[in-house]
Design an enzyme around this catalytic site. Structure first.
Site, PDB file in Angstrom:
ATOM      1  N   CYS A 124       0.774  -1.043   0.142  1.00  0.00           N
ATOM      2  CA  CYS A 124      -0.015  -0.011  -0.019  1.00  0.00           C
ATOM      3  C   CYS A 124       0.959   1.211   0.027  1.00  0.00           C
ATOM      4  CB  CYS A 124      -0.898   0.055   1.152  1.00  0.00           C
ATOM      5  SG  CYS A 124      -1.716   1.579   1.370  1.00  0.00           S
ATOM      6  N   CYS A 127       0.392   3.440   3.656  1.00  0.00           N
ATOM      7  CA  CYS A 127       0.999   2.755   4.827  1.00  0.00           C
ATOM      8  C   CYS A 127       2.047   1.770   4.783  1.00  0.00           C
ATOM      9  CB  CYS A 127      -0.252   2.299   5.601  1.00  0.00           C
ATOM     10  SG  CYS A 127      -1.001   0.774   4.995  1.00  0.00           S
ATOM     11  N   CYS A 148      -1.745 -10.890  -7.257  1.00  0.00           N
ATOM     12  CA  CYS A 148      -2.257 -11.820  -6.282  1.00  0.00           C
ATOM     13  C   CYS A 148      -2.081 -11.154  -4.886  1.00  0.00           C
ATOM     14  CB  CYS A 148      -1.235 -13.150  -6.492  1.00  0.00           C
ATOM     15  SG  CYS A 148      -1.526 -14.464  -5.488  1.00  0.00           S
TER      16      CYS A 148
END
Length: 162
Positions: A124, A127, A148
């Protein structure tokens, strides 16, 4: 001859030292959402913490999100950043939620050597939470990529009817 040998050893020693110093200066990216391990443990389930913060992998076919195809957005379970749109989800048969692309700018790519060889890791961008990996065996008619993703790294927000 002795002087040449000493010179070669000196050059080898200096070049090895130079490389070691460069490796120790690798900087980690700072993320907009940053918390201590204790803070992450307070807001994430044990499984989410294992996946997102310790780069774990859930068992295949264990995520309820694996078969969710309703219209909506898959978000980071840690910081709620939109990561994937359901229109880019497909059934890869692998047992993990799979997408052919991410929301632009919201997923970063890193290199993972945990298995002894290089894999392209997805995290991400807000974060730094571990999401999964990308492979080149996705749908050829779109991007050819397969993101995946661990279901425990995601939360699903259905599209709201207007």
């Amino acid at each position: 001859m002795k002087k040449i040998l000493i010179l070669c050893i000196s050059i080898l020693t200096i070049s090895c030292t130079g490389t070691a110093q460069k490796d120790s200066k690798i900087e980690k990216k700072e993320y907009a959402v940053s918390k201590s391990n204790k803070e992450w443990k307070e807001i994430l389930t044990n499984d989410q913490y294992y996946i997102l913060r310790q780069a774990g992998t859930e068992r295949p076919f264990s995520s309820p999100l694996n078969k969710v195809y309703a219209s909506g957005t898959f978000k980071c379970a840690a910081c709620k950043t939109p990561l994937y749109k359901s229109k880019h989800k497909f059934d890869s048969g692998t047992g993990w939620p799979s997408f052919d692309r991410a929301v632009k700018g919201n997923v970063d790519v890193d290199t993972d050597y945990k298995l002894g060889y290089a894999r392209t890791e997805l995290v991400c961008s807000t974060c730094g939470g571990h999401l999964g990996h990308v492979f080149n065996d996705g749908p050829r008619e779109t991007t050819g990529k397969r993101h995946c993703i661990n279901g425990d790294a995601l939360v699903f927000e259905p599209k709201k009817d207007k």
